[in-house]
Design an enzyme around this catalytic site. Structure first.
Site, PDB file in Angstrom:
ATOM      1  N   LYS A 117      -5.943  11.635 -44.888  1.00 53.99           N
ATOM      2  CA  LYS A 117      -6.125  12.717 -45.855  1.00 53.99           C
ATOM      3  C   LYS A 117      -4.801  13.436 -46.109  1.00 53.99           C
ATOM      4  O   LYS A 117      -4.392  13.654 -47.249  1.00 53.99           O
ATOM      5  CB  LYS A 117      -7.151  13.707 -45.289  1.00 53.99           C
ATOM      6  CG  LYS A 117      -7.441  14.869 -46.207  1.00 53.99           C
ATOM      7  CD  LYS A 117      -8.292  15.927 -45.520  1.00 53.99           C
ATOM      8  CE  LYS A 117      -9.468  15.329 -44.804  1.00 53.99           C
ATOM      9  NZ  LYS A 117     -10.512  16.320 -44.507  1.00 53.99           N
ATOM     10  N   LYS A 129      -6.352  17.842 -34.972  1.00 53.02           N
ATOM     11  CA  LYS A 129      -7.620  18.558 -35.073  1.00 53.02           C
ATOM     12  C   LYS A 129      -7.901  19.151 -33.697  1.00 53.02           C
ATOM     13  O   LYS A 129      -7.391  18.665 -32.690  1.00 53.02           O
ATOM     14  CB  LYS A 129      -8.751  17.587 -35.462  1.00 53.02           C
ATOM     15  CG  LYS A 129      -9.952  18.258 -36.067  1.00 53.02           C
ATOM     16  CD  LYS A 129      -9.804  18.495 -37.557  1.00 53.02           C
ATOM     17  CE  LYS A 129     -10.940  19.312 -38.113  1.00 53.02           C
ATOM     18  NZ  LYS A 129     -10.907  19.426 -39.573  1.00 53.02           N
ATOM     19  N   ASP A 169     -12.111  25.330 -39.603  1.00 55.76           N
ATOM     20  CA  ASP A 169     -13.058  24.255 -39.921  1.00 55.76           C
ATOM     21  C   ASP A 169     -14.432  24.869 -39.655  1.00 55.76           C
ATOM     22  O   ASP A 169     -14.576  26.107 -39.702  1.00 55.76           O
ATOM     23  CB  ASP A 169     -12.806  23.014 -39.033  1.00 55.76           C
ATOM     24  CG  ASP A 169     -13.621  21.797 -39.465  1.00 55.76           C
ATOM     25  OD1 ASP A 169     -13.336  21.234 -40.539  1.00 55.76           O
ATOM     26  OD2 ASP A 169     -14.561  21.403 -38.745  1.00 55.76           O
TER      27      ASP A 169
HETATM   28  P1  NAP Z   1     -18.715  26.204 -42.279  1.00 56.21           P
HETATM   29  O1  NAP Z   1     -18.195  27.271 -43.164  1.00 56.21           O
HETATM   30  O2  NAP Z   1     -18.886  26.483 -40.845  1.00 56.21           O
HETATM   31  O3  NAP Z   1     -20.093  25.695 -42.917  1.00 56.21           O
HETATM   32  C1  NAP Z   1     -20.764  24.590 -42.438  1.00 56.21           C
HETATM   33  C2  NAP Z   1     -22.089  24.487 -43.151  1.00 56.21           C
HETATM   34  O4  NAP Z   1     -22.697  23.250 -42.778  1.00 56.21           O
HETATM   35  C3  NAP Z   1     -23.073  25.575 -42.787  1.00 56.21           C
HETATM   36  O5  NAP Z   1     -23.916  25.842 -43.861  1.00 56.21           O
HETATM   37  C4  NAP Z   1     -23.854  24.943 -41.630  1.00 56.21           C
HETATM   38  O6  NAP Z   1     -25.148  25.463 -41.432  1.00 56.21           O
HETATM   39  C5  NAP Z   1     -23.925  23.508 -42.096  1.00 56.21           C
HETATM   40  N1  NAP Z   1     -24.036  22.622 -40.915  1.00 56.21           N
HETATM   41  C6  NAP Z   1     -23.173  22.513 -39.874  1.00 56.21           C
HETATM   42  N2  NAP Z   1     -23.616  21.616 -38.970  1.00 56.21           N
HETATM   43  C7  NAP Z   1     -24.788  21.171 -39.471  1.00 56.21           C
HETATM   44  C8  NAP Z   1     -25.726  20.238 -39.008  1.00 56.21           C
HETATM   45  N3  NAP Z   1     -25.563  19.584 -37.844  1.00 56.21           N
HETATM   46  N4  NAP Z   1     -26.809  20.013 -39.794  1.00 56.21           N
HETATM   47  C9  NAP Z   1     -26.967  20.661 -40.970  1.00 56.21           C
HETATM   48  N5  NAP Z   1     -26.103  21.572 -41.458  1.00 56.21           N
HETATM   49  C10 NAP Z   1     -25.040  21.807 -40.715  1.00 56.21           C
HETATM   50  O7  NAP Z   1     -17.783  24.885 -42.362  1.00 56.21           O
HETATM   51  P2  NAP Z   1     -16.938  24.351 -43.585  1.00 56.21           P
HETATM   52  O8  NAP Z   1     -15.552  24.805 -43.393  1.00 56.21           O
HETATM   53  O9  NAP Z   1     -17.645  24.600 -44.849  1.00 56.21           O
HETATM   54  O10 NAP Z   1     -16.920  22.773 -43.280  1.00 56.21           O
HETATM   55  C11 NAP Z   1     -17.963  21.904 -43.723  1.00 56.21           C
HETATM   56  C12 NAP Z   1     -17.479  20.455 -43.660  1.00 56.21           C
HETATM   57  O11 NAP Z   1     -16.326  20.308 -44.489  1.00 56.21           O
HETATM   58  C13 NAP Z   1     -17.069  19.952 -42.295  1.00 56.21           C
HETATM   59  O12 NAP Z   1     -17.332  18.558 -42.203  1.00 56.21           O
HETATM   60  C14 NAP Z   1     -15.568  20.160 -42.301  1.00 56.21           C
HETATM   61  O13 NAP Z   1     -14.902  19.312 -41.365  1.00 56.21           O
HETATM   62  C15 NAP Z   1     -15.259  19.761 -43.719  1.00 56.21           C
HETATM   63  N6  NAP Z   1     -13.994  20.278 -44.252  1.00 56.21           N
HETATM   64  C16 NAP Z   1     -13.733  21.613 -44.279  1.00 56.21           C
HETATM   65  C17 NAP Z   1     -12.544  22.058 -44.821  1.00 56.21           C
HETATM   66  C18 NAP Z   1     -12.245  23.524 -44.951  1.00 56.21           C
HETATM   67  O14 NAP Z   1     -11.219  23.849 -45.546  1.00 56.21           O
HETATM   68  N7  NAP Z   1     -13.079  24.412 -44.483  1.00 56.21           N
HETATM   69  C19 NAP Z   1     -11.608  21.146 -45.304  1.00 56.21           C
HETATM   70  C20 NAP Z   1     -11.907  19.789 -45.291  1.00 56.21           C
HETATM   71  C21 NAP Z   1     -13.106  19.367 -44.762  1.00 56.21           C
HETATM   72  P3  NAP Z   1     -25.404  26.397 -40.137  1.00 56.21           P
HETATM   73  O15 NAP Z   1     -24.740  27.699 -40.453  1.00 56.21           O
HETATM   74  O16 NAP Z   1     -26.892  26.475 -40.072  1.00 56.21           O
HETATM   75  O17 NAP Z   1     -24.807  25.679 -38.962  1.00 56.21           O
END
Ligand code: NAP
Length: 448
Positions: A117, A129, A169
């Site tokens: 990425k 990470k 993350d």
């Molecule tokens: P976040 O703000 O913590 O949000 C995660 C969301 O996913 C929440 O709504 C959470 O619900 C849900 N979730 C987490 N684990 C789950 C599970 N086992 N089953 C169902 N729902 C689940 O995290 P985020 O930053 O948005 O990241 C989400 C994804 O994007 C991850 O895979 C992360 O690695 C990827 N990502 C993030 C970024 C970034 O800049 N943030 C960049 C690239 C990729 P609950 O609150 O109920 O747990």
């Protein structure tokens, strides 16, 4: 003479044996290396120098104890991780995840994905990470602060703006980055802004970083649609999750004329046929830190499906933005039957390999996370640039850069796939384009 396919199979066997039980890591490695056969055939020098073998082995892996006390004075012990996977293109760069499911294998799969990425962004960043099996849900601000301080008390000696630059993350947002930076600054006696990204814009963070992954995802999807003479206008969308990535994907989709009818959290799914009211979701998730179920209290017409499957909801475009392996083959088949045109991954590896095969076989445009969600890390790199030059850019300027970066990533993936007669295969395009970038830097450095 071993052919390229046999070599790839052997490398995969070694990875599995050397990293027992780390199934997500195995999955992430296989998804990349199985697409590299044509590169090895075209350029045998990569094989001679064992570049794939080297790329599959993390440069370093750190595991540490994180003790902390809750508000009642009870002591808890969590485990902290930081994996520096590849520094051929720059300092290790990648987020920290706080979630009870976190194991070393989780961090390794994420760091491995990050290698490709980060290379796709075209910016000078290596891959890493980290995180912990700490569960931030239901914790007070003071408990979060004490945990972050304890975590950083060990982590600080392994990071630095030229060495390793963590970010957020799952479970790590601006609040946690603030506590982590505060402790780093205190221990090191140094205001080293560039050591963490995802900071608040009031003390060194970049504007647009919060929005970047979600916005970038939508820009990538827009490019995929353009390549098929389609557009976002009027498209019905489903976005899983309601965290950072999901919220800002919904925002940009709405700005560009699409209609988002569903989002979710790990408790259940909200379906609002009139279109999700994003202000309500932001209030629930960003301010109250509540469950998505609370949406129906303000929007009686919306439907809450406890533990529901979001992929059952008919849509033109699907954006898995929650977590790994959340969209399986059955869900993919349902999406195909419902006429879904495109799937773009906001989360890392949210689609199982069988789901991905199903999309490819049915001519659904599929954007893998390492390309489609690279906007977050790209904007982190822009934050590092601003910190290094003691500058801060406007929202408009930064968003323009983000949009251009996403268009470049799309073009790179698209053109590379075409070069290998795999038109429209963004998986192969993304893997091959990024692999070559990392591999060429590694070759330049000799055997290190
Ligand atoms: P976040 O703000 O913590 O949000 C995660 C969301 O996913 C929440 O709504 C959470 O619900 C849900 N979730 C987490 N684990 C789950 C599970 N086992 N089953 C169902 N729902 C689940 O995290 P985020 O930053 O948005 O990241 C989400 C994804 O994007 C991850 O895979 C992360 O690695 C990827 N990502 C993030 C970024 C970034 O800049 N943030 C960049 C690239 C990729 P609950 O609150 O109920 O747990």
């Amino acid at each position: 003479m071993v052919n390229a396919k046999e070599r790839i199979d052997t490398i995969y066997d070694v990875v599995k044996n050397r990293n027992p039980g780390e199934t997500e890591f195995h999955q992430a490695v296989w998804e990349v290396i199985e697409t590299l056969t044509p590169v090895l055939e075209k350029c045998p020098y990569y094989a001679k120098q064992k570049i794939i073998e080297r790329i599959c082995e993390p440069e370093r892996q750190i595991i540490f104890r994180v003790p902390w006390q809750d508000d009642d004075g009870e002591v808890h012990i969590n485990r902290g991780f930081r994996v520096g996977f590849n520094s051929a293109l720059g300092p290790y760069k990648g987020g920290l995840r706080f979630h009870p499911s976190v194991l070393l294998g989780t961090i390794k799969f994420l760091a491995f994905e990050q290698t490709f990425k980060n290379a796709l962004t075209g910016l000078p960043i290596g891959s890493g990470k980290g995180g912990s099996d700490f569960d931030p849900k239901g914790k007070s601000d003071n408990e979060i602060m004490r945990f972050c301080q304890s975590f950083m008390t060990e982590l600080y000696r392994h990071i630095g703006e030229m060495t390793d630059v963590p970010a957020g993350d799952i479970g790590v947002g601006a609040r946690e980055i603030g506590f982590l930076f505060g402790q780093y600054k205190r221990i090191t006696n140094c205001y080293e802004s560039g050591v963490l990204t995802g900071k608040s814009p009031s003390w060194g963070g970049a504007l647009v970083r919060k929005e970047a992954t979600g916005y970038g995802l939508v820009y990538f999807a827009e490019e995929m649609l353009k390549a098929r003479n389609e557009s976002l206008k009027g498209k019905v969308c489903v976005v899983s999750g309601s965290g950072n990535v999901a919220i800002y994907a919904i925002e940009k989709l709405q700005q560009l004329g699409a209609k988002v009818v569903a989002c979710s959290d790990s408790g259940g799914v909200i379906y609002d046929e009139r279109g999700i009211d994003l202000e309500t979701v932001k209030e629930i998730k960003e301010v109250q830190r509540d469950r998505i179920k609370a949406y129906v209290a303000q929007h009686g017409e919306a439907d809450y499906r406890d533990k529901g499957n979001i992929w059952d909801i008919p849509c033109d475009l699907a954006f898995p933005c929650a977590t790994q392996n959340e969209l399986d083959e059955k869900a993919a088949q349902t999406l195909v039957e419902n006429g879904c045109l495109a799937v773009a991954e906001g989360a890392n590896m949210p689609c199982t390999p069988e789901a991905v095969d199903c999309f490819m076989e049915n001519n659904v445009a599929y954007g893998p996370g390492k390309a489609a969600n690279a906007g977050g890390v790209a904007t982190s790199a822009l934050e590092m640039q601003q910190n290094a030059s003691r500058d801060s850019w406007t929202f408009e300027h930064t968003e323009k850069r983000l949009r251009q970066i996403m268009a470049n990533i799309h073009r790179d993936c698209y053109d590379t796939a075409r070069e290998f007669d795999l038109d429209g295969n963004y998986v192969a395009g993304a893997n091959i384009a990024s692999f070559r970038r990392v591999a060429d830097a590694m070759l330049a450095f000799g055997v290190i």
